[in-house]
Every structure is written in structure tokens, then in C-alpha cells.
Design a protein around this motif. Sequence first.
Motif, short mmCIF file in Angstrom:
data_model
loop_
_atom_site.label_atom_id
_atom_site.label_comp_id
_atom_site.label_asym_id
_atom_site.label_seq_id
_atom_site.Cartn_x
_atom_site.Cartn_y
_atom_site.Cartn_z
N PRO A 44 -7.99 26.47 -19.37
CA PRO A 44 -7.81 25.03 -18.90
C PRO A 44 -9.22 24.32 -19.16
O PRO A 44 -9.48 23.71 -18.27
CB PRO A 44 -7.38 24.99 -17.48
CG PRO A 44 -7.76 26.31 -16.83
CD PRO A 44 -7.72 27.27 -18.22
N ALA A 45 -9.82 24.57 -20.35
CA ALA A 45 -11.09 23.85 -20.35
C ALA A 45 -11.46 23.72 -21.86
O ALA A 45 -10.86 24.56 -22.66
CB ALA A 45 -12.22 24.47 -19.79
N ASN A 46 -11.92 22.74 -22.42
CA ASN A 46 -12.24 22.49 -23.76
C ASN A 46 -13.93 22.29 -24.12
O ASN A 46 -14.32 22.01 -24.98
CB ASN A 46 -11.69 21.25 -24.21
CG ASN A 46 -10.23 21.58 -24.41
OD1 ASN A 46 -9.67 22.57 -24.74
ND2 ASN A 46 -9.24 20.70 -23.88
N ASN A 47 -14.58 22.06 -22.78
CA ASN A 47 -16.03 22.30 -23.17
C ASN A 47 -16.77 23.01 -21.93
O ASN A 47 -16.11 23.51 -21.08
CB ASN A 47 -16.49 20.89 -23.04
CG ASN A 47 -16.31 20.08 -21.55
OD1 ASN A 47 -16.97 20.46 -20.55
ND2 ASN A 47 -15.45 19.04 -21.58
N ALA A 48 -18.14 23.24 -22.09
CA ALA A 48 -18.85 24.29 -21.32
C ALA A 48 -18.90 23.79 -19.90
O ALA A 48 -18.55 24.68 -18.99
CB ALA A 48 -20.13 24.40 -21.74
#
Length: 322
Positions: free
Chosen positions: A134-138
Motif C-alpha cells: 500500500p505505497a507508491n513512493n518512498a
Amino acid sequence: MKTLLAAIALALSLPAAVQAEATAWPAKTVRIVVPYAAGSTPDAIARLIFDRVQKATGKTMVVENKPGAAGMIGADQAAKATPDGHTLVLAPSGPLATNGLLYRKMPYDPLKDLAPVALVAETPTILVASNATPANNAQALLKAMADPKNRMAYASPGAGTLGHLNMAYLVARSGATDVPHVPYAGSPQIVTALVANDVQLAALPPLAVAPFVKAGKIKAIATIGPRRSSALPDVPTLKESGIDFAPVGWFGVATTAGTPPEVLEAIHKQVAQALKDPEVAAAYRAQGLDVVDKGPKAFGVYIAEEVARWKPVIQRFGIALD
């Protein structure tokens, strides 16, 4: 009298002849141990370089994959070989440098039992995640790791590898307390596990992940390194994402300690010539690698700097392995 003079001349010439024989590398089949699985980045680099060395020298170059124990099984074979330069190891930083900071017991000492020959490549690594993450960036990923509702595990090609150290740093930085490490034999197996969501995170070389990222089978979160990868130029660096962490991956060639310096130079000469091949440079670019050429002395300095760089990180985060 002439016979006596001839005998003396022959005796005086023997040391030079012996030295010439010692520097005539390769004198026989050369074994290049790659301590990771077939298809991994070090395997691809070894075959690129030593196929060309074989053509240039006319001597057989045999690449052998000996994965396991964070690269130490294969590297140990090179460390314990005859010190004549005919058993080499091509590996990343772990087996050649940083494992000595991590393991309480090792079958060899990378700084004492291996002789640096050549630094041959540098590369960023890519922080990747399964599509179920559930994440698309750092920044979002660090928050997701710290949330106990999100069950995550990260993979690496073995304890103590750069992939392990990178992920251990990021997990610690996130504040997460339950993101376990799962070691695999190599990058191909890790990518398969990511696609299946058997593990959720990894830091891998661009070569290993770019086709799967482009196919939408896994997600690229960030580039770990000082610059973006040519293989995935749209993926921002961690620093661009607000996380000041930019170690670079590297690959080098080493051989058995005690190998004569002139033999080390002879091996490096052949490796350096192979690195000048435009086809090698093109293949490197396609894999997100940068061509680097440092000989035995410069590579030895580089290794010392790498150990100094990682030592405080390893101590700070208490990374110790049996």
C-alpha cells in the motif's frame, strides 16, 4: 671456458625466466567463481567480461555459479585457491568487503585472504515492492512499514548483501519493529517472490527488476544511489524523495591473497581491455550499470573506503550475523 660461461649465463637468466613464467597469465584454464545464481547481475558481468578475455588470450575461461551464505561459499573457494591468479571471484561488496563487518565467524577474511584485482562496475539499486504493497513512493512506504496492520517482509540475495543492508537501514529508519528479512539464492528468485506477493519489498539491481517494473508486475518505489538509473530513468532517487541515503552498488574481481603483484596487473590488463569493448558498454547501459575500471592498488583503496563507509551504519543499527 665457453661451457663455464654459458652455464653462468644460464644460471643468471633463470630468475628472469621464472618471473616471466609467473607473469604469463593465463597459463591454463581460468575459473571465475560467481557466488550468486545464474542470471544474477554478477553472473551477467562475469560472462560479458571473461568471454572477451577468453577470445583475447585463447585460454578457456569457465564461469561457475556457487550461490549461498551471502556470497561467502563462492568467495571462500577463491580465497583458498592456489595463489597464481587462475581462480578468480567476481562479486559485489559483501563477499569482498562488508561481510567482514557483519559476521562473527567467516571461513575467510575478505581483507586478508583475497587480493583485489579490478573494480569493474557501479550501479544504483532499485527499491521495489509487490503490487499489493500500500505505497507508491518512498515516504509513503516508510509510513506503511511502520504500521503494524501492514504485514510486510523484505527479501535479499543473502544476509549481509547490499540489498540486505539497504533494506535494514530503511526498515530501521521507518521505526518498524516487525518487518522480517527473508534471504533468497539470488535476484531471479526474489523477483518471482515479489510477483507472487510472497515477500513485499527488496532492493535489487536495475537489471533484475526493470523488465518486471515495465510490465507492471512489481512497483519501483525509488532509486537507491546518487543518480537515477538509466534502466529506469523515471524512478526518483531516495534523496529526491526526501531521504538522504545514497549508497552505490559495485562489482569487482579478486583472487587469492599471495598472488604475485605482476600477475594481478596482468589480469587487470585483460579485464580493462574487455571493458573498453563498445558492446560491453552498451550491455552495461541496458542493465543500469556504469563502467568503472580501477586496478589492484586503486581497488584496494576503494574497498578500504567502503568498509569505512558501512562500519558506522552497521554498528548504529546493530546488524550482526552468525
